[in-house]
Motif scaffolding. Structure first.
Motif, PDB file in Angstrom:
ATOM      1  N   PHE A 269       0.842  -1.188   0.000  1.00 36.56           N
ATOM      2  CA  PHE A 269       0.000   0.000   0.000  1.00 36.56           C
ATOM      3  C   PHE A 269       0.879   1.240   0.000  1.00 36.56           C
ATOM      4  O   PHE A 269       1.897   1.288   0.697  1.00 36.56           O
ATOM      5  CB  PHE A 269      -0.893   0.030   1.243  1.00 36.56           C
ATOM      6  N   VAL A 270       0.459   2.240  -0.783  1.00 34.26           N
ATOM      7  CA  VAL A 270       1.247   3.472  -0.894  1.00 34.26           C
ATOM      8  C   VAL A 270       0.333   4.683  -0.771  1.00 34.26           C
ATOM      9  O   VAL A 270      -0.880   4.598  -1.005  1.00 34.26           O
ATOM     10  CB  VAL A 270       2.024   3.528  -2.234  1.00 34.26           C
ATOM     11  N   SER A 271       0.922   5.818  -0.440  1.00 38.78           N
ATOM     12  CA  SER A 271       0.167   7.068  -0.346  1.00 38.78           C
ATOM     13  C   SER A 271      -0.068   7.654  -1.733  1.00 38.78           C
ATOM     14  O   SER A 271       0.560   7.253  -2.721  1.00 38.78           O
ATOM     15  CB  SER A 271       0.935   8.077   0.500  1.00 38.78           C
ATOM     16  N   ASP A 272      -0.972   8.651  -1.783  1.00 39.02           N
ATOM     17  CA  ASP A 272      -1.223   9.338  -3.045  1.00 39.02           C
ATOM     18  C   ASP A 272       0.037  10.008  -3.582  1.00 39.02           C
ATOM     19  O   ASP A 272       0.257  10.101  -4.797  1.00 39.02           O
ATOM     20  CB  ASP A 272      -2.353  10.363  -2.891  1.00 39.02           C
ATOM     21  N   LYS A 273       0.900  10.454  -2.668  1.00 41.22           N
ATOM     22  CA  LYS A 273       2.143  11.118  -3.088  1.00 41.22           C
ATOM     23  C   LYS A 273       3.064  10.136  -3.801  1.00 41.22           C
ATOM     24  O   LYS A 273       3.674  10.464  -4.827  1.00 41.22           O
ATOM     25  CB  LYS A 273       2.834  11.700  -1.858  1.00 41.22           C
TER      26      LYS A 273
ATOM     27  N   VAL B 261      -5.166   6.335  -0.277  1.00 40.01           N
ATOM     28  CA  VAL B 261      -4.281   5.170  -0.195  1.00 40.01           C
ATOM     29  C   VAL B 261      -4.515   4.281  -1.415  1.00 40.01           C
ATOM     30  O   VAL B 261      -5.663   4.036  -1.807  1.00 40.01           O
ATOM     31  CB  VAL B 261      -4.535   4.381   1.104  1.00 40.01           C
ATOM     32  N   PHE B 262      -3.420   3.805  -2.009  1.00 36.92           N
ATOM     33  CA  PHE B 262      -3.479   2.949  -3.187  1.00 36.92           C
ATOM     34  C   PHE B 262      -2.859   1.590  -2.881  1.00 36.92           C
ATOM     35  O   PHE B 262      -1.899   1.500  -2.107  1.00 36.92           O
ATOM     36  CB  PHE B 262      -2.726   3.579  -4.363  1.00 36.92           C
ATOM     37  N   ALA B 263      -3.402   0.548  -3.504  1.00 36.56           N
ATOM     38  CA  ALA B 263      -2.830  -0.798  -3.401  1.00 36.56           C
ATOM     39  C   ALA B 263      -2.200  -1.167  -4.731  1.00 36.56           C
ATOM     40  O   ALA B 263      -2.836  -1.028  -5.782  1.00 36.56           O
ATOM     41  CB  ALA B 263      -3.903  -1.816  -3.029  1.00 36.56           C
ATOM     42  N   LEU B 264      -0.947  -1.624  -4.710  1.00 32.92           N
ATOM     43  CA  LEU B 264      -0.314  -2.125  -5.928  1.00 32.92           C
ATOM     44  C   LEU B 264      -1.055  -3.373  -6.393  1.00 32.92           C
ATOM     45  O   LEU B 264      -1.441  -4.213  -5.571  1.00 32.92           O
ATOM     46  CB  LEU B 264       1.150  -2.473  -5.664  1.00 32.92           C
ATOM     47  N   THR B 265      -1.257  -3.492  -7.687  1.00 34.68           N
ATOM     48  CA  THR B 265      -2.038  -4.613  -8.221  1.00 34.68           C
ATOM     49  C   THR B 265      -1.208  -5.506  -9.137  1.00 34.68           C
ATOM     50  O   THR B 265      -1.759  -6.209  -9.987  1.00 34.68           O
ATOM     51  CB  THR B 265      -3.269  -4.097  -8.988  1.00 34.68           C
ATOM     52  N   CYS B 266       0.110  -5.479  -8.982  1.00 32.33           N
ATOM     53  CA  CYS B 266       0.961  -6.377  -9.772  1.00 32.33           C
ATOM     54  C   CYS B 266       0.507  -7.820  -9.540  1.00 32.33           C
ATOM     55  O   CYS B 266       0.126  -8.198  -8.423  1.00 32.33           O
ATOM     56  CB  CYS B 266       2.423  -6.233  -9.359  1.00 32.33           C
ATOM     57  N   SER B 267       0.570  -8.629 -10.584  1.00 33.87           N
ATOM     58  CA  SER B 267       0.185 -10.028 -10.469  1.00 33.87           C
ATOM     59  C   SER B 267       0.987 -10.695  -9.348  1.00 33.87           C
ATOM     60  O   SER B 267       2.208 -10.593  -9.305  1.00 33.87           O
ATOM     61  CB  SER B 267       0.435 -10.742 -11.796  1.00 33.87           C
TER      62      SER B 267
END
Length: 645
Positions: A126-130, A160-166
């Motif tokens: 999980f990463v921030s918008d920045k 907050v964003f979640a990386l969606t890499c396989s």
């Protein structure tokens, strides 16, 4: 005294999910997990220019010179820890100022990274918008928003964003402390049950449900789930709480309709999806002549109840106006809506046109019937069921008639926009008409999708994608809108997102031919033609022999070492045309000539398609089948002729 350092850095927090409980249940296993995690972090973090500043129990704080370094490192750490024995690590990353010395680390950036890690999912990143702003243009690092959060001791809300890499874990949603609720309360209207003795009255109960749904879209503070998604639960005995989760709705409306002679009884209930309890229920016994008054009464009752429940909801004094004074015309209209909801065949489209012509003959002021007639004529023109120029002329006539009767009818504005799009290619006018539809109904999923396609046509690709995403959010179980969203991802070369979206559509309808077809084309767009072939064979083995006849196969043959088979497909088509076994379709010929590297003939037939106003010509710049023509001058000239940028 230790030296104090200040710098701008990417900050990574990690910890093991459920570590305290793990220690209580099996201390040895917990320690083994912690030690394995530390070995992996000690190896990967320095390898990505990172520096571990602190370790505490099962947690770690590290900094990196850039967000890219931190995110790439996090992804590789999770891939490694997903190997057996799996270590359930959570990772949160933020970019910001950090102050640290030999014994201490502090700063707002540290606090935000820690809070993000606390809401993250084991196995995810999980990463921030920045951070997202710094990685969003990296195709290898796709991400999806998990929502806005108000974290303790953080001055601003953080998306907050979640990386969606396989291979990474991505939750469907997060319900964590601090998450901000949407400004709009989401509600869904489920199809009302037909309690009439005549099963053929199903069209009427469905129609009443949709009319109430449409009325509620006018209520300030409400977001109403679109028909395709809410009606997908028809006839299914699912728990209301589960339906709410799937639709992202906090409240559901269900009910029943009993129609007998000139009388109608409608029951309606408002349900809280958090626990399945009923907020409210009511029974309405009326005469059919009062059908619009009933719809207005029910819609307002629901709106007022929600207004008391949610401070953001504000009900107007009136929601439904009488669409027609002729009950027979109205019933014809509802039957046509009902028929069109079932993936209509070409024959059914033409049948609907005939029925709607009867409705407007019964009431020449029935604006909704004119709008639906215009929309259906556009569809028949795009599909080639009626000569496009004839169909679009009718679409223009009826959409303008609808607007002359009711300029506040969003469906009429959208139908008129479709006419301009396919017949006039006046993109400014297209955008203006769709904008008007969205102003009148901000929750109109099809209009959001149409506006996204308009933006893509005029070269505003990033904004186009946002509208495609919004359309799918408004109608989350619509396979058509998921396909459109996936196609947008293909065009922007976000292939991981495209694949995930196609698979989501196939979960809803595993037999969707358009999804399967576009999914195979996605592999071609990536240059993975053998994967495309493997997927096609998978479809064929599942009974989908229809795809063998599609011209997609010529593209695959050409790029998997069998160009002679691509030539055979072209020759076979031309032979059938000469024998009169099939009509020469300019679009089919253009694609087959493209796959055989005959660009001159391909462009020649595309120009014929444009002359005949074949609907697909507005997609020439975005069709994977025509990628081979993009550097051809004649193709560029045609794009200019159509107004594509």
């Amino acid at each position: 005294m230790s030296e104090v350092k200040r710098e701008l850095a990417a900050i990574m927090f990690t910890d093991i999910a459920g570590y305290t409980a793990m220690m209580q249940e099996n201390e040895t296993e917990a320690i083994n997990q912690r030690n394995r995690q530390r070995l992996v972090l000690d190896d990967f973090i320095p390898g990505h220019k990172g520096n571990i500043l602190q370790t505490f129990g099962d947690g770690t704080l590290a900094v990196f010179p850039s967000a890219m370094d931190a995110v790439n490192c996090a992804v590789k750490i999770q891939f490694e820890l997903q190997r057996e024995p799996v270590c359930p690590l959570r990772i949160g990353i933020h970019s910001g100022d950090i102050t640290y010395s030999e014994k201490d680390v502090y700063g707002d950036g540290v606090n935000v990274a820690s809070r993000i890690e606390s809401v993250s999912t084991a196995g995810g990143v999980f990463v921030s918008d920045k951070v997202f702003d710094e990685i969003k243009n990296q195709p290898s690092l796709p991400a999806v928003s998990m929502g806005m959060f108000e974290f303790k001791n953080v001055s601003r809300p953080v998306e907050v964003f979640a990386l969606t890499c396989s291979g990474l874990k991505v939750p469907e949603s997060i319900d964590a402390e601090g998450k901000l609720k949407s400004k709009l309360e989401v509600i869904a209207v489920l199809p009302f049950a037909n309690m009439s003795s005549d099963p053929d009255n199903e069209y009427f109960s469905d129609g009443i449900s949709e009319e109430i749904l449409n009325a509620l879209t006018k209520v300030e503070g409400l977001q109403v789930v679109a028909r395709t998604s809410s009606f997908s639960f028809k006839g299914k005995n699912e728990d209301m709480r589960d339906i709410g989760k799937k639709l992202g709705a906090s409240s559901l409306i269900e009910g029943s309709v009993r129609k007998a002679g000139n009388k109608v009884r409608i029951t309606a209930q408002l349900i809280n999806t958090a626990d399945g309890t009923h907020y409210w229920s009511e029974v309405y016994d009326r005469s059919l002549e009062d059908i619009f008054a009933i719809q207005d009464e029910i819609s307002l009752d629901i709106a007022h109840k929600l207004e008391k429940q949610f401070s953001s909801v504000h009900a107007p004094t009136h929601l439904v106006t009488s669409a027609t004074t002729n009950l027979e015309a109205y019933e014809i209209y509802l039957k046509c809506i009902y028929k069109l909801s079932f993936a209509p065949t070409p024959e059914l489209q033409l049948e609907v046109i005939n029925e709607l012509e009867k409705a407007i003959a019964l009431d020449s002021n029935f604006s909704k019937a004119y709008a639906l007639l215009a929309d259906t004529y556009v569809t028949t023109g795009v599909w080639g069921l009626v000569k496009p120029i004839v169909a679009y002329s009718k679409a223009k006539e009826y959409s303008l008639k609808a607007l002359s009767l009711n300029e506040n009818l969003p469906e009429a504005h959208l139908a008129y926009a479709d006419y301009i799009k396919y017949n006039e290619w006046d993109w400014d006018a297209v955008g203006n008409s769709i904008s008007k539809a969205l102003q009148l109904n901000p929750g109109y999923a099809d209009a959001h999708s149409a506006y996204g396609n308009y933006l893509r046509s005029v070269g505003k690709y990033e904004n186009a994608l946002k509208y495609a995403e919004k359309a799918s959010a408004l109608d989350p179980l619509s396979v058509n809108l998921l396909n459109n969203l996936a196609n947008n991802y293909v065009f922007t070369r976000e292939f991981d997102k495209a694949e995930r979206t196609y698979r989501e559509a196939l979960k809803i309808n595993p037999a969707s031919r358009p999804t399967q077809y576009e999914f195979a084309y996605m592999y071609c767009a990536k240059g993975e033609y053998q994967k495309a072939m493997d997927y096609v064979e998978e479809i064929i083995n599942s009974g989908g022999k229809w795809i063998e006849r599609k011209h997609l196969m010529a593209l695959i043959y050409k790029n998997t070492g069998r160009p002679e088979k691509a030539k055979e497909m072209l020759d076979s088509y031309l032979t059938k045309v000469r024998r009169g076994e099939t009509e020469a379709d300019p679009w089919d010929l253009a694609t087959l000539y493209t796959f055989n590297d005959d660009h001159a003939n391909a462009v020649r037939y595309l120009n014929i398609a444009a002359d005949e106003k074949i609907g697909a010509v507005v997609l020439i710049k975005f069709a994977v089948s025509l990628l081979g023509l993009h550097n051809d001058k004649g193709f560029k000239d045609l794009c200019t002729r159509i107004g594509l940028k």
